[in-house]
Design a protein around this motif. Structure first.
Motif: not given
Length: 276
Positions: A229-236, A243-247
């Motif tokens: 999740e921390r890496q996702k925030a950096k990429l954003e 957005g909301a994950p499908l799976k």
């Protein structure tokens, strides 16, 4: 045992490694292959981005059927170094595909000499009288069958029951591969390879696939989801749209540090693919 329960070779797992071996073995051998994928419905599907290098297919003179392919086909990798804030594009020749359909297609190439049992999981292995007893359960009927084979091949991935049973002392570095699917909202689809030493010493990836966007990575087991999740925030922060994950999918992966980490097997046991 009855003759129908006696085999020359038992292969546990028919991903790319196991299915390729089963296809190439001489037809004189009586072979049983056991795999937990369900070709007719829900069930296990390998969490995988679904890219393959064209050389891998060319070396076996294989051509992919079009229903295995997905859109778009991308011929460059967007390489992202988050620590140094660098982005470069490199030309690469990967085929974008549906990984589950690809695995099922490889199974469809198996000759009739291979007895394939899908939607089944190996439950117990024993070495006895110069051979191996293999018990497996049909995941639909819940019935358990035991067969005997002269040789045993473990092609059953990072958490291989073959390796755990016969080589329990073999400990390799383990990572958790986490992958999420999102609706595709980027204007230009892309494939990326991401390096971020603050969250993992391994790599992450993103792939656009049939109007969906996949992001995944391999993370150390301690606080793996938090790292993800921390890496996702950096990429954003640099323009990625999630957005909301499908799976969400996850599985163990191995990362050998040297050739000494590989476990090939011996005395009738063979390990191939990630099981090795």
């Amino acid at each position: 045992m009855k003759a129908k329960d006696l085999y020359d070779i038992a292969i546990i797992g028919t991903g790319p490694a196991g299915a390729t071996l089963a296809r190439l073995l001489h037809p004189k051998y009586k072979i049983i292959a056991i795999d937990k994928k369900n070709p007719h419905g829900d069930g296990f599907q390998k969490p995988c981005g679904g890219l393959i290098c064209t050389e891998a297919l060319a070396s076996f003179d294989l051509t992919l059927p079009k229903d295995v392919l997905v859109d778009p086909q991308i011929f460059a990798v967007k390489t992202i170094d988050l620590k140094n804030k660098l982005i470069r594009h490199y030309q690469r020749f990967y085929i974008n595909m549906d990984r589950h359909k690809f695995d099922l297609w490889l199974e469809s190439l198996l000759p009739k000499t291979v007895e394939l049992h899908s939607n089944a999981v190996c439950t117990e292995l024993k070495q006895e009288n110069g051979g191996f007893l293999i018990s497996y359960q049909d995941l639909q009927t819940k019935q358990i069958r035991t067969v005997r084979a002269k040789f045993l091949v473990g092609a059953d991935g990072a958490n291989s029951i073959v390796r755990r049973t016969f080589y329990p002392e073999k400990k390799l570095r383990r990572y958790l591969s986490i992958q999420q699917w999102f609706p595709e909202t980027h204007l230009n689809p892309f494939y990326s390879c991401i390096f971020d030493p603050e969250t993992t010493d391994c790599c992450s990836w993103s792939i656009s696939k049939d109007h969906q966007f996949i992001f995944g990575g391999a993370f150390p087991l301690d606080h793996a989801r938090e790292r993800f999740e921390r890496q996702k925030a950096k990429l954003e922060e640099i323009g990625f749209r999630f957005g909301a994950p499908l799976k969400t999918e996850a599985c163990l992966v191995l990362r050998p540090a040297s050739f000494r980490d590989f476990c090939k097997g011996e005395k009738g046991i063979f390990l191939i693919g990630e099981a090795a």
